[in-house]
Write an enzyme that holds these catalytic residues in place. Structure first.
Site, PDB file in Angstrom:
ATOM      1  N   ASP A 128     -31.255  12.127 -95.316  1.00  0.00           N
ATOM      2  CA  ASP A 128     -32.251  12.334 -94.265  1.00  0.00           C
ATOM      3  C   ASP A 128     -33.567  12.765 -94.894  1.00  0.00           C
ATOM      4  OD1 ASP A 128     -30.715  11.733 -92.070  1.00  0.00           O
ATOM      5  OD2 ASP A 128     -30.129  13.789 -91.655  1.00  0.00           O
ATOM      6  N   ARG A 178     -33.836   3.627 -94.080  1.00  0.00           N
ATOM      7  CA  ARG A 178     -33.909   3.880 -92.638  1.00  0.00           C
ATOM      8  C   ARG A 178     -35.354   4.245 -92.300  1.00  0.00           C
ATOM      9  NH1 ARG A 178     -30.602   8.879 -91.122  1.00  0.00           N
ATOM     10  NH2 ARG A 178     -28.851   7.436 -91.225  1.00  0.00           N
ATOM     11  N   THR A 220     -35.016   3.597 -84.205  1.00  0.00           N
ATOM     12  CA  THR A 220     -35.931   3.910 -83.107  1.00  0.00           C
ATOM     13  C   THR A 220     -35.271   3.567 -81.780  1.00  0.00           C
ATOM     14  OG1 THR A 220     -38.139   3.504 -82.170  1.00  0.00           O
ATOM     15  CG2 THR A 220     -37.067   1.617 -83.213  1.00  0.00           C
TER      16      THR A 220
HETATM   17  P1  FDA Z   1     -40.211   7.631 -79.114  1.00  0.00           P
HETATM   18  O1  FDA Z   1     -40.108   9.092 -79.352  1.00  0.00           O
HETATM   19  O2  FDA Z   1     -41.549   7.063 -78.808  1.00  0.00           O
HETATM   20  O3  FDA Z   1     -39.170   7.243 -77.994  1.00  0.00           O
HETATM   21  C1  FDA Z   1     -39.056   5.941 -77.456  1.00  0.00           C
HETATM   22  C2  FDA Z   1     -38.176   6.001 -76.218  1.00  0.00           C
HETATM   23  O4  FDA Z   1     -36.864   6.423 -76.586  1.00  0.00           O
HETATM   24  C3  FDA Z   1     -38.623   7.026 -75.187  1.00  0.00           C
HETATM   25  O5  FDA Z   1     -39.583   6.493 -74.323  1.00  0.00           O
HETATM   26  C4  FDA Z   1     -37.314   7.347 -74.504  1.00  0.00           C
HETATM   27  O6  FDA Z   1     -36.960   6.323 -73.602  1.00  0.00           O
HETATM   28  C5  FDA Z   1     -36.334   7.327 -75.632  1.00  0.00           C
HETATM   29  N1  FDA Z   1     -36.185   8.659 -76.258  1.00  0.00           N
HETATM   30  C6  FDA Z   1     -36.684   9.038 -77.467  1.00  0.00           C
HETATM   31  N2  FDA Z   1     -36.345  10.313 -77.748  1.00  0.00           N
HETATM   32  C7  FDA Z   1     -35.632  10.744 -76.700  1.00  0.00           C
HETATM   33  C8  FDA Z   1     -34.998  11.962 -76.395  1.00  0.00           C
HETATM   34  N3  FDA Z   1     -35.031  13.004 -77.248  1.00  0.00           N
HETATM   35  N4  FDA Z   1     -34.329  12.076 -75.228  1.00  0.00           N
HETATM   36  C9  FDA Z   1     -34.262  11.041 -74.368  1.00  0.00           C
HETATM   37  N5  FDA Z   1     -34.852   9.829 -74.585  1.00  0.00           N
HETATM   38  C10 FDA Z   1     -35.526   9.690 -75.741  1.00  0.00           C
HETATM   39  N6  FDA Z   1     -36.620  11.919 -88.131  1.00  0.00           N
HETATM   40  C11 FDA Z   1     -36.948  12.525 -89.292  1.00  0.00           C
HETATM   41  O7  FDA Z   1     -38.034  13.107 -89.393  1.00  0.00           O
HETATM   42  N7  FDA Z   1     -36.094  12.473 -90.362  1.00  0.00           N
HETATM   43  C12 FDA Z   1     -34.908  11.815 -90.308  1.00  0.00           C
HETATM   44  O8  FDA Z   1     -34.168  11.804 -91.307  1.00  0.00           O
HETATM   45  C13 FDA Z   1     -34.547  11.168 -89.100  1.00  0.00           C
HETATM   46  N8  FDA Z   1     -33.378  10.490 -88.985  1.00  0.00           N
HETATM   47  C14 FDA Z   1     -33.167   9.719 -87.861  1.00  0.00           C
HETATM   48  C15 FDA Z   1     -32.046   8.900 -87.792  1.00  0.00           C
HETATM   49  C16 FDA Z   1     -31.883   8.051 -86.708  1.00  0.00           C
HETATM   50  C17 FDA Z   1     -30.691   7.121 -86.677  1.00  0.00           C
HETATM   51  C18 FDA Z   1     -32.845   8.044 -85.645  1.00  0.00           C
HETATM   52  C19 FDA Z   1     -32.695   7.117 -84.470  1.00  0.00           C
HETATM   53  C20 FDA Z   1     -33.903   8.898 -85.695  1.00  0.00           C
HETATM   54  C21 FDA Z   1     -34.079   9.753 -86.774  1.00  0.00           C
HETATM   55  N9  FDA Z   1     -35.151  10.629 -86.820  1.00  0.00           N
HETATM   56  C22 FDA Z   1     -35.439  11.251 -88.003  1.00  0.00           C
HETATM   57  C23 FDA Z   1     -35.918  10.946 -85.583  1.00  0.00           C
HETATM   58  C24 FDA Z   1     -37.150  10.078 -85.424  1.00  0.00           C
HETATM   59  O9  FDA Z   1     -38.105  10.401 -86.403  1.00  0.00           O
HETATM   60  C25 FDA Z   1     -37.781  10.284 -84.040  1.00  0.00           C
HETATM   61  O10 FDA Z   1     -38.153  11.597 -83.877  1.00  0.00           O
HETATM   62  C26 FDA Z   1     -36.880   9.883 -82.879  1.00  0.00           C
HETATM   63  O11 FDA Z   1     -36.100   8.767 -83.183  1.00  0.00           O
HETATM   64  C27 FDA Z   1     -37.723   9.533 -81.639  1.00  0.00           C
HETATM   65  O12 FDA Z   1     -38.594   8.482 -81.930  1.00  0.00           O
HETATM   66  P2  FDA Z   1     -38.470   6.981 -81.329  1.00  0.00           P
HETATM   67  O13 FDA Z   1     -38.713   6.040 -82.457  1.00  0.00           O
HETATM   68  O14 FDA Z   1     -37.196   6.807 -80.644  1.00  0.00           O
HETATM   69  O15 FDA Z   1     -39.702   6.806 -80.380  1.00  0.00           O
END
Ligand code: FDA
Length: 302
Positions: A128, A178, A220
């Site tokens: 991570d 990732r 994402t």
């Molecule tokens: P965004 O936050 O814009 O969300 C897009 C949509 O997803 C939202 O409109 C909503 O519908 C849904 N959604 C997102 N978050 C939600 C929530 N908490 N509750 C409900 N719905 C939600 N970060 C990091 O800094 N270091 C790491 O090592 C990792 N590792 C990691 C692994 C995996 C498999 C994932 C999916 C994510 C991470 N992350 C991470 C977290 C990442 O950086 C980020 O904070 C989250 O994935 C939210 O970003 P999105 O890309 O989903 O977009």
């Protein structure tokens, strides 16, 4: 602000993990809980990456306990016949990275032990990525680990200004990356801070990875970015299975299943363990609607 408040922390950690707020994002505190939840996801056609929760350890014993938890998990996954479908995600700060003086060496040694155990049961480790002060150290550890365990994966955070260059450096044969947006509160000097800029940076990084020779892991829940990733797979002639989508446990579960049903490889990140507080706070902070729901539930619980 909430995450830093000791009063809120006391209130929240007094909730049993079965409370619906915690439970939505964390299937349980024990290895058994995680493996059971994983089995259900695999039955739905999904892959897994397990994260034993914990971070920022300044205590060698705690780091050792985290390594032991991963070894126990890998053993349990093997016993449950899940290692073909599951890998593990490790935060270096949970296995000693931040310990004064010995940190980098200790976390590298501990990561090696987890990588060895993972390989012995036929699976892999992804490191991570934490806040930007640890990025260089984490990438250096990745580099060392990959000498013996070239299957080890890394996480890059699109919000960091440096990440497009890091993507280029890691878009080589055998490299698993990732790509996520990034979850820490970073200063403008090192990170894009507006949603729009982060999304644009994500697309630029995605193009580099999808056009490269490595294995992109598209982490994402953002529907627009998922569509763009699928279009890039077509443009760069990548078949499903030469990249994968990843989402967090409990977030957009229907979309996880929908994508898997279309033939895409989808992996769910399954966090578990007693130290769920920091993780839960990051998930709540991502969505104001979650926070309102959470605060309401907290008031009605107490
Ligand atoms: P965004 O936050 O814009 O969300 C897009 C949509 O997803 C939202 O409109 C909503 O519908 C849904 N959604 C997102 N978050 C939600 C929530 N908490 N509750 C409900 N719905 C939600 N970060 C990091 O800094 N270091 C790491 O090592 C990792 N590792 C990691 C692994 C995996 C498999 C994932 C999916 C994510 C991470 N992350 C991470 C977290 C990442 O950086 C980020 O904070 C989250 O994935 C939210 O970003 P999105 O890309 O989903 O977009």
């Amino acid at each position: 602000m909430l995450a830093r408040s000791e009063r809120v922390k006391d209130l929240v950690t007094a909730l049993p993990v079965s409370s619906s707020i915690v439970n939505r994002y964390v299937p349980g505190e024990r290895t058994d809980d995680a493996v059971r939840a994983g089995g259900r996801l695999v039955a739905d056609g999904l892959r897994l990456s397990f994260d034993h929760l914990g971070e920022d350890t300044l205590d060698e014993e705690q780091a050792e306990a985290t390594v032991a938890a991963y070894l126990e998990l890998l053993d349990a996954l093997s016993g449950a016949g899940l290692t073909r479908h599951a890998e593990v995600s490790v935060k270096l700060s949970a296995i000693g990275q931040a310990l004064p003086e010995v940190g980098p060496k200790l976390s590298l040694e501990n990561a090696r032990r987890i990588c060895r155990a993972a390989r012995n049961v036929g699976t892999t480790v992804t490191l991570d990525m934490e806040d930007h002060t640890t990025t260089d150290e984490t990438l250096a550890t990745l580099h060392e680990l990959r000498k013996d365990f070239p299957e080890t994966g890394a996480v890059l955070q699109a919000y960091l200004r440096r990440t497009e260059a890091d993507c280029r450096a890691l878009a080589h044969e055998g490299s698993r990356v990732r790509l996520c947006k990034g979850a820490y509160n970073e200063p403008e000097s090192v990170a894009f801070t507006s949603r729009h800029e982060v999304d644009k940076a994500y697309v630029r990084c995605l193009k580099v990875l999808m056009n490269g020779a490595g294995y992109p892991m598209i982490a994402t829940h953002d529907p627009r970015l998922i569509r763009i990733a699928a279009a890039l797979a077509t443009r760069f002639d990548r078949a499903p299975g030469s990249y994968e989508f990843q989402m967090l446990y409990g977030i957009r579960p229907d979309e996880q299943r929908r994508l898997a049903a279309t033939g895409e490889l989808v992996r769910v990140y399954v966090p578990y363990g007693v130290q769920w507080y920091g993780y839960l706070m990051r998930r709540l902070a991502e969505r104001p609607a979650n926070l309102t729901f959470f605060l309401r539930s907290l008031v009605s619980t107490k």
